[in-house]
Design a protein around this motif. Sequence first.
Motif, short mmCIF file in Angstrom:
data_model
loop_
_atom_site.label_atom_id
_atom_site.label_comp_id
_atom_site.label_asym_id
_atom_site.label_seq_id
_atom_site.Cartn_x
_atom_site.Cartn_y
_atom_site.Cartn_z
N GLY A 54 0.77 -1.24 0.00
CA GLY A 54 0.00 0.00 0.00
C GLY A 54 0.79 1.29 0.00
N VAL A 55 2.13 1.19 -0.11
CA VAL A 55 2.98 2.38 -0.22
C VAL A 55 4.01 2.13 -1.32
N LEU A 56 4.73 3.18 -1.69
CA LEU A 56 5.83 3.05 -2.64
C LEU A 56 7.13 2.94 -1.85
N LYS A 57 7.69 1.74 -1.78
CA LYS A 57 9.03 1.57 -1.21
C LYS A 57 9.98 2.25 -2.17
N SER A 58 10.94 3.00 -1.65
CA SER A 58 11.72 3.90 -2.49
C SER A 58 13.21 3.78 -2.28
N TRP A 59 13.93 3.94 -3.40
CA TRP A 59 15.39 3.93 -3.40
C TRP A 59 15.87 5.06 -4.30
N ALA A 60 16.91 5.77 -3.89
CA ALA A 60 17.60 6.72 -4.75
C ALA A 60 18.71 5.95 -5.46
N VAL A 61 18.71 6.02 -6.79
CA VAL A 61 19.69 5.30 -7.60
C VAL A 61 20.55 6.37 -8.28
N PRO A 62 21.75 6.66 -7.72
CA PRO A 62 22.55 7.78 -8.23
C PRO A 62 22.86 7.71 -9.73
N LYS A 63 23.20 6.54 -10.25
CA LYS A 63 23.53 6.42 -11.68
C LYS A 63 22.33 6.01 -12.53
N GLY A 64 21.19 5.79 -11.91
CA GLY A 64 19.99 5.39 -12.63
C GLY A 64 20.00 3.91 -12.93
N PRO A 65 18.81 3.35 -13.23
CA PRO A 65 18.74 1.93 -13.55
C PRO A 65 19.44 1.62 -14.87
N SER A 66 19.88 0.39 -14.99
CA SER A 66 20.57 -0.04 -16.21
C SER A 66 19.79 -1.18 -16.85
N ALA A 67 19.89 -1.29 -18.15
CA ALA A 67 19.31 -2.43 -18.88
C ALA A 67 20.37 -3.49 -19.14
N SER A 68 21.55 -3.32 -18.55
CA SER A 68 22.65 -4.26 -18.74
C SER A 68 22.90 -5.09 -17.49
N PRO A 69 22.88 -6.42 -17.61
CA PRO A 69 23.19 -7.27 -16.46
C PRO A 69 24.62 -7.10 -15.95
N LYS A 70 25.50 -6.50 -16.73
CA LYS A 70 26.89 -6.31 -16.32
C LYS A 70 27.08 -5.12 -15.37
#
Length: 183
Positions: A54-70
């Motif tokens: 019922g809430v948005l669990k939140s994280w700050a991601v400094p470099k942003g999400p990646s589409a690369s598994p590496k």
Amino acid sequence: MPASPLEEYNRKRDFNKTAEPSGTKSPPSANPVFVVQKHLASHLHYDFRLEIDGVLKSWAVPKGPSASPKEKRLAVATEDHPMQYASFEGVIPAGEYGAGKVIVWDRGTFQNLKDGKTLEESYSTGHLVINLQGEKLKGGYSLLRTKMGWLMVKMEDEFARPLSDILNEQPASVISGRLVEEI
């Protein structure tokens, strides 16, 4: 321990000054949502949010999400946000917590991939495995709590893009089409 999961969120904000939504815990959705907000504050970062209980669990991601598994991305847990925040775009005024410009960079729904565990259980044990169906981010992701914070990692699947820079390839809001600098 806060009396409400949103007590810290509400305490940090003056809703007479900021357009951010106040809120209370919402009933759980049949199809939980996620949102990634691009936040140009003192430093550019991305806020990754998952609907859990019922809430948005939140994280700050400094470099942003990646589409690369590496690429492993540090994700620093922040306070829970109300569900209404999932569509927030705008300017948080100077002097307010998180002052700066915010756009909705991506949004969609997700599924829990951890067999036998609820999202709440996976979050509390520090290992989420999810499948995102966003406008930009798709496929499996893992969030793992470590001593230094959480790590966000794209899983190997048909949506993995090892040589891609999805953040710069698709910089605009999925709601307004604007760049964060244009807000």
